[in-house]
Design an enzyme around this catalytic site. Structure first.
Site, PDB file in Angstrom:
ATOM      1  N   LYS A   1       0.841  -1.198   0.000  1.00 23.58           N
ATOM      2  CA  LYS A   1       0.000   0.000   0.000  1.00 23.58           C
ATOM      3  C   LYS A   1       0.878   1.250   0.000  1.00 23.58           C
ATOM      4  O   LYS A   1       1.566   1.532   0.985  1.00 23.58           O
ATOM      5  CB  LYS A   1      -0.900   0.036   1.233  1.00 23.58           C
ATOM      6  CG  LYS A   1      -2.006   1.087   1.064  1.00 23.58           C
ATOM      7  CD  LYS A   1      -2.633   1.496   2.357  1.00 23.58           C
ATOM      8  CE  LYS A   1      -1.913   2.631   3.019  1.00 23.58           C
ATOM      9  NZ  LYS A   1      -1.838   3.863   2.226  1.00 23.58           N
TER      10      LYS A   1
ATOM     11  N   GLU B   1       9.756   0.801  10.774  1.00 25.34           N
ATOM     12  CA  GLU B   1      10.748   1.866  10.530  1.00 25.34           C
ATOM     13  C   GLU B   1      10.027   3.176  10.786  1.00 25.34           C
ATOM     14  O   GLU B   1       9.149   3.557  10.006  1.00 25.34           O
ATOM     15  CB  GLU B   1      11.261   1.817   9.086  1.00 25.34           C
ATOM     16  CG  GLU B   1      11.972   0.540   8.689  1.00 25.34           C
ATOM     17  CD  GLU B   1      13.342   0.373   9.308  1.00 25.34           C
ATOM     18  OE1 GLU B   1      13.779   1.256  10.074  1.00 25.34           O
ATOM     19  OE2 GLU B   1      13.965  -0.671   9.050  1.00 25.34           O
TER      20      GLU B   1
ATOM     21  N   CYS C   1      13.444  10.541   7.416  1.00 19.94           N
ATOM     22  CA  CYS C   1      13.480  10.018   8.788  1.00 19.94           C
ATOM     23  C   CYS C   1      14.889  10.093   9.364  1.00 19.94           C
ATOM     24  O   CYS C   1      15.065  10.121  10.569  1.00 19.94           O
ATOM     25  CB  CYS C   1      12.968   8.586   8.799  1.00 19.94           C
ATOM     26  SG  CYS C   1      13.771   7.566   7.576  1.00 19.94           S
TER      27      CYS C   1
ATOM     28  N   GLU D   1      10.003  15.582  15.934  1.00 15.50           N
ATOM     29  CA  GLU D   1      10.362  15.418  14.523  1.00 15.50           C
ATOM     30  C   GLU D   1       9.566  16.433  13.705  1.00 15.50           C
ATOM     31  O   GLU D   1       8.336  16.387  13.694  1.00 15.50           O
ATOM     32  CB  GLU D   1      10.023  13.997  14.054  1.00 15.50           C
ATOM     33  CG  GLU D   1      10.438  13.747  12.629  1.00 15.50           C
ATOM     34  CD  GLU D   1      10.092  12.342  12.145  1.00 15.50           C
ATOM     35  OE1 GLU D   1       8.957  11.904  12.359  1.00 15.50           O
ATOM     36  OE2 GLU D   1      10.972  11.689  11.544  1.00 15.50           O
TER      37      GLU D   1
HETATM   38  P1  NAD Z   1       2.033   7.771   8.442  1.00 16.62           P
HETATM   39  O1  NAD Z   1       2.312   6.948   9.621  1.00 16.62           O
HETATM   40  O2  NAD Z   1       0.955   8.782   8.528  1.00 16.62           O
HETATM   41  O3  NAD Z   1       1.645   6.855   7.204  1.00 16.62           O
HETATM   42  C1  NAD Z   1       2.498   5.848   6.715  1.00 16.62           C
HETATM   43  C2  NAD Z   1       1.669   4.826   5.949  1.00 16.62           C
HETATM   44  O4  NAD Z   1       0.791   4.183   6.856  1.00 16.62           O
HETATM   45  C3  NAD Z   1       0.777   5.428   4.856  1.00 16.62           C
HETATM   46  O5  NAD Z   1       0.748   4.548   3.761  1.00 16.62           O
HETATM   47  C4  NAD Z   1      -0.582   5.475   5.538  1.00 16.62           C
HETATM   48  O6  NAD Z   1      -1.656   5.416   4.625  1.00 16.62           O
HETATM   49  C5  NAD Z   1      -0.534   4.202   6.377  1.00 16.62           C
HETATM   50  N1  NAD Z   1      -1.460   4.197   7.507  1.00 16.62           N
HETATM   51  C6  NAD Z   1      -1.969   5.258   8.178  1.00 16.62           C
HETATM   52  N2  NAD Z   1      -2.803   4.828   9.162  1.00 16.62           N
HETATM   53  C7  NAD Z   1      -2.796   3.467   9.113  1.00 16.62           C
HETATM   54  C8  NAD Z   1      -3.428   2.456   9.881  1.00 16.62           C
HETATM   55  N3  NAD Z   1      -4.258   2.758  10.887  1.00 16.62           N
HETATM   56  N4  NAD Z   1      -3.191   1.161   9.568  1.00 16.62           N
HETATM   57  C9  NAD Z   1      -2.347   0.843   8.581  1.00 16.62           C
HETATM   58  N5  NAD Z   1      -1.728   1.763   7.800  1.00 16.62           N
HETATM   59  C10 NAD Z   1      -1.941   3.066   8.073  1.00 16.62           C
HETATM   60  O7  NAD Z   1       3.435   8.435   8.033  1.00 16.62           O
HETATM   61  P2  NAD Z   1       3.734   9.459   6.868  1.00 16.62           P
HETATM   62  O8  NAD Z   1       3.239  10.789   7.316  1.00 16.62           O
HETATM   63  O9  NAD Z   1       3.292   8.927   5.532  1.00 16.62           O
HETATM   64  O10 NAD Z   1       5.339   9.436   6.836  1.00 16.62           O
HETATM   65  C11 NAD Z   1       6.102  10.221   7.661  1.00 16.62           C
HETATM   66  C12 NAD Z   1       6.670   9.443   8.827  1.00 16.62           C
HETATM   67  O11 NAD Z   1       7.356   8.285   8.366  1.00 16.62           O
HETATM   68  C13 NAD Z   1       7.704  10.216   9.610  1.00 16.62           C
HETATM   69  O12 NAD Z   1       7.497  10.072  10.996  1.00 16.62           O
HETATM   70  C14 NAD Z   1       9.017   9.579   9.224  1.00 16.62           C
HETATM   71  O13 NAD Z   1      10.032   9.712  10.159  1.00 16.62           O
HETATM   72  C15 NAD Z   1       8.619   8.172   9.022  1.00 16.62           C
HETATM   73  N6  NAD Z   1       9.591   7.473   8.164  1.00 16.62           N
HETATM   74  C16 NAD Z   1      10.447   6.548   8.717  1.00 16.62           C
HETATM   75  C17 NAD Z   1      11.398   5.901   7.920  1.00 16.62           C
HETATM   76  C18 NAD Z   1      12.350   4.887   8.487  1.00 16.62           C
HETATM   77  O14 NAD Z   1      12.928   4.142   7.720  1.00 16.62           O
HETATM   78  N7  NAD Z   1      12.517   4.803   9.795  1.00 16.62           N
HETATM   79  C19 NAD Z   1      11.479   6.206   6.573  1.00 16.62           C
HETATM   80  C20 NAD Z   1      10.612   7.139   6.054  1.00 16.62           C
HETATM   81  C21 NAD Z   1       9.659   7.767   6.857  1.00 16.62           C
END
Ligand code: NAD
Length: 450
Positions: free
Chosen positions: A152, A227, A261, A353
């Site tokens: 997804k 992650e 991140c 963050e």
């Molecule tokens: P997010 O958590 O809002 O969403 C991430 C994904 O999860 C999206 O595809 C979203 O649709 C899905 N999602 C949301 N609610 C869900 C649920 N209840 N059940 C299952 N899936 C769900 O994050 P974002 O705003 O898209 O990304 C930013 C965040 O990601 C930042 O905190 C960043 O640090 C983190 N990030 C971490 C890494 C790493 O490798 N550690 C890499 C990139 C981004």
């Protein structure tokens, strides 16, 4: 349907169907059915298909990169690297099927053998900040190990993942082996977590959603990698090559407009060189080129959305700005690279963050204080240490609680080394030589000689 907006023009670039819960269940049923045949494909043949997939990605680097520029506003240079990373990760894990051998262990009364059995259907949930690489880090090793994958993409950035799934089919992956399902997290993502056919979740995203997914996975003792977020420290000691550290600092935090991140968003500078370092940093920030991401010279593009820009700005409004770079006016979700002075380690911009082009700077006195300040966070994903003293580099590397560190560099990710966080930055590791095995369960079989 969901609309995809260009962060540069603020115009609609595409509309993409958003899968319903029923469509998700249908896709999961197809993935489950495909698993029976995919797991039985001979390792050498699975390897060949993944190599062909890598070759097709290679032949479409420019197309994929341009798609990412228009969907996500990534600079064209970064977007080419990101598409190339998918190719490289596929090529790297194409060697895995033929390396996933077990052990043969002599035991009393016979012999035991271990097998790496694929798990079944793997659900990969991707954030919007690096749509291509993060997808590849999940799907390539999972497929290599004999699992089928449903992925997804984030609501804001589905286009390159959809294209990658088409290339997978063109490469000869059987129907149902790799499916990309755009849709909402609360619908498609949640169903990955609750559906019993999905045996592992690879989630990359916010710590808040990650916690919720972890709780959901516990219901079925589902395997999981997380992650999550970060607030990484970039520690500059007085004995460092200051010119080099200052020249590298803007990319270390402003790359991808800070929506990274691993962004080094807390800059710790040893007090005797604090003023000199800030002077050098000011020049580097002023020279950092923020412009149309399609421009070959662009070092930074816009933020992903208007909402993200409002969120980033909220950290700067009541903080002390040291200096800023420039950003275009007019259409687009632009935000200039911004350097904030922290007066203590309690300020919100120092602790949370921000996920935008903002770095907070704080002086420190000695090694112990640097390590203490670096560790004073719930996160632990990445970080850097700048020093010419090898012993100090070793001591501080061991002292800083984080999953990935660079000495005299701000790099974070290599496909051939493990990547992931400690504390609330994540659980488990992606990439590196063991990643395909992490998509298997080890089965032990005892053969009696009686
Ligand atoms: P997010 O958590 O809002 O969403 C991430 C994904 O999860 C999206 O595809 C979203 O649709 C899905 N999602 C949301 N609610 C869900 C649920 N209840 N059940 C299952 N899936 C769900 O994050 P974002 O705003 O898209 O990304 C930013 C965040 O990601 C930042 O905190 C960043 O640090 C983190 N990030 C971490 C890494 C790493 O490798 N550690 C890499 C990139 C981004």
């Amino acid at each position: 349907m969901s609309t995809v907006i260009s962060p540069v023009t603020e115009e609609v670039v595409a509309t993409v169907p958003a899968a319903s819960a029923e469509e998700t269940d249908e896709a999961l049923a197809r993935a489950q059915a495909a698993f029976t045949t995919w797991r039985a494909v001979a390792p050498g043949d699975r390897a060949r298909l993944l190599r062909r997939f890598a070759t097709l990605v290679d032949e479409h680097i420019e197309e994929l990169a341009q798609l990412e520029v228009s969907n996500s506003g990534h600079t064209i240079g970064n977007a080419r690297w990101e598409a190339g990373n998918v190719r490289d990760v596929l090529a790297y894990y194409s060697a895995a099927p033929e390396r996933l051998s077990g052990q043969q262990i002599p035991v009393s009364g016979g012999v035991a053998a271990t097998f790496h059995e694929p798990l079944g259907v793997v659900g990969v949930i991707v954030p919007w900040n690096f749509p291509m690489p993060i997808a590849g880090w999940g799907f390539a090793p999972a497929l290599a190990a004999g699992n089928t994958v449903v992925l997804k993409p984030a609501e804001l950035t589905p286009l390159t993942a959809v294209r990658l799934a088409e290339l997978g089919l063109d490469a000869g992956l059987p129907e149902g082996v790799f499916t990309v399902l755009p849709g909402k997290g609360s619908v498609v993502g949640e169903r990955f977590v609750t559906h019993p056919a999905v045996r592992k979740i690879c989630f990359t995203g916010s710590t808040e959603v990650g916690r919720r997914i972890m709780a959901g996975c516990a219901e079925q003792v589902k395997r999981l990698t997380l992650e999550l977020g970060g607030k990484s420290a970039n520690i500059v000691f007085a004995d460092a090559d200051l010119e080099k550290a200052a020249a590298a600092a803007p990319t270390g935090v402003f790359d991808n407009a800070g929506q990274d991140c691993c962004a080094r968003s807390r800059l710790l500078v040893q007090r005797p060189v604090y003023d000199r370092f800030l002077g050098l940093l000011e020049q580097a920030v002023a020279a950092f080129r923020v412009t149309d991401p399609a421009d070959e010279s662009a070092e930074m593009g816009p933020l992903i959305s208007a909402a993200q820009r409002t969120s980033v700005a909220s950290y700067v409004d009541d903080a002390e700005v040291a200096f800023r770079g420039t950003a275009p006016d007019g259409k687009g979700f632009w935000y200039p690279p911004t350097v904030l002075l922290a007066t203590s380690s309690e300020e919100r911009h120092w602790r949370e963050e921000i996920f935008g082009p903002v770095v907070s700077v704080l002086p420190f006195d000695d090694e112990d204080e640097a390590v203490r300040l670096a560790n004073d966070t719930e996160y632990g994903l990445s970080g850097s240490i700048w020093t010419r003293d090898l012993g100090r580099a070793l001591r501080v590397s061991r002292g800083v609680e984080t999953g990935n560190l660079s000495v005299n560099s701000n790099s974070s990710v290599r496909y051939s080394t493990p990547f992931g966080g400690v504390k609330q930055s994540g659980l488990g590791r992606e990439l590196g030589p063991d990643a395909a095995a992490a998509f298997t369960d080890v089965k032990t079989v005892f053969f009696s000689s009686e």
